[in-house]
Design an enzyme around this catalytic site. Structure first.
Site, mmCIF file in Angstrom:
data_model
loop_
_atom_site.group_PDB
_atom_site.id
_atom_site.type_symbol
_atom_site.label_atom_id
_atom_site.label_comp_id
_atom_site.label_asym_id
_atom_site.label_seq_id
_atom_site.Cartn_x
_atom_site.Cartn_y
_atom_site.Cartn_z
ATOM 1 N N GLU A 148 0.753 -1.225 -0.028
ATOM 2 C CA GLU A 148 -0.053 0.041 0.028
ATOM 3 C C GLU A 148 0.905 1.174 -0.093
ATOM 4 O O GLU A 148 2.083 1.258 -0.005
ATOM 5 C CB GLU A 148 -1.137 0.016 1.251
ATOM 6 C CG GLU A 148 -1.736 -1.285 1.064
ATOM 7 C CD GLU A 148 -2.656 -1.456 2.269
ATOM 8 O OE1 GLU A 148 -2.661 -0.783 3.166
ATOM 9 O OE2 GLU A 148 -3.703 -2.253 2.045
ATOM 10 N N GLU A 193 -2.048 -10.000 -6.486
ATOM 11 C CA GLU A 193 -1.981 -10.656 -7.894
ATOM 12 C C GLU A 193 -1.245 -9.923 -8.780
ATOM 13 O O GLU A 193 -0.493 -10.544 -9.910
ATOM 14 C CB GLU A 193 -3.489 -11.005 -8.338
ATOM 15 C CG GLU A 193 -4.542 -11.597 -7.365
ATOM 16 C CD GLU A 193 -5.169 -10.810 -6.172
ATOM 17 O OE1 GLU A 193 -4.525 -9.727 -5.863
ATOM 18 O OE2 GLU A 193 -6.348 -10.859 -5.997
ATOM 19 N N CYS A 229 -9.780 -8.813 -7.321
ATOM 20 C CA CYS A 229 -10.757 -7.696 -7.517
ATOM 21 C C CYS A 229 -10.889 -7.695 -9.134
ATOM 22 O O CYS A 229 -10.120 -8.171 -9.709
ATOM 23 C CB CYS A 229 -10.137 -6.426 -7.045
ATOM 24 S SG CYS A 229 -8.644 -5.721 -7.874
ATOM 25 N N CYS A 254 -7.478 -7.103 -11.264
ATOM 26 C CA CYS A 254 -6.868 -8.054 -11.384
ATOM 27 C C CYS A 254 -7.534 -9.241 -12.187
ATOM 28 O O CYS A 254 -6.659 -9.738 -12.790
ATOM 29 C CB CYS A 254 -6.694 -8.783 -9.898
ATOM 30 S SG CYS A 254 -5.308 -7.653 -8.855
HETATM 31 N N1 THU Z 1 -6.027 -6.413 -2.341
HETATM 32 C C1 THU Z 1 -5.397 -7.484 -3.211
HETATM 33 O O1 THU Z 1 -4.245 -7.363 -2.980
HETATM 34 N N2 THU Z 1 -5.907 -8.143 -4.139
HETATM 35 C C2 THU Z 1 -7.231 -8.224 -4.452
HETATM 36 O O2 THU Z 1 -7.675 -8.670 -5.534
HETATM 37 C C3 THU Z 1 -8.127 -7.040 -3.627
HETATM 38 C C4 THU Z 1 -7.565 -6.338 -2.521
HETATM 39 C C5 THU Z 1 -5.456 -5.705 -1.275
HETATM 40 C C6 THU Z 1 -5.276 -4.286 -1.810
HETATM 41 C C7 THU Z 1 -5.393 -3.461 -0.372
HETATM 42 O O3 THU Z 1 -4.001 -3.445 0.036
HETATM 43 C C8 THU Z 1 -5.995 -4.505 0.362
HETATM 44 O O4 THU Z 1 -6.304 -5.662 -0.345
HETATM 45 C C9 THU Z 1 -7.360 -3.987 0.871
HETATM 46 O O5 THU Z 1 -8.185 -3.634 -0.447
#
Ligand code: THU
Length: 127
Positions: free
Chosen positions: A44, A55, A86, A89
């Protein structure tokens, strides 16, 4: 390739997630057509929109190593069962799907669940 091994690697790399804001760790492990394995975790940023998902981190490592076809990806978060990718991804995975598509492997309790990328992203965008 045993999909349990992919999940174990996703679990391991999730421990490296940099998540000071969401406190939501995610790990991903990609298997390519050449039977190579790449891992990634989310990281982040204080400018929230710059966050990179686990991903896409794993996919980026595969691409940087010259891989282009992804057969499977395991995704894990200790915070939830079935940590689905998400939408962004899903589209990035779709770009690199193998001829047999991509098996998306999630963790539910002590077991695994399976989806195909085209089930998770029907009519994905192509040029
Ligand atoms: N996140 C992922 O790493 N992959 C996903 O497919 C969904 C969300 C992460 C992004 C963020 O750091 C945290 O999950 C909360 O959204």
């Amino acid at each position: 390739m045993d999909y349990n091994i992919l999940m174990e690697k996703a679990i391991e790399v999730s421990k490296n997630a940099y998540i000071p804001y969401s406190k939501f760790p995610v790990g991903a492990c990609v298997l390519t057509e050449n039977e190579k394995i790449y891992t990634g975790c989310n990281f982040e940023n204080a400018s929230f929109g710059l966050t990179i998902c686990a991903e896409r981190n794993a996919i980026g490592s595969a691409i940087a190593d010259g891989e282009r076809k992804i057969k499977a990806i395991a995704i894990y978060s200790p915070n939830t069962d079935n940590c689905y990718p998400c939408g962004a991804c899903r589209q990035v995975l779709y770009e690199f799907k193998s001829d047999n598509g991509i098996d998306v492997i999630l963790k539910q309790g002590d077991g695994l669940t399976f989806h195909k990328i085209e089930e998770l992203l029907p009519e994905g965008f192509n040029l």
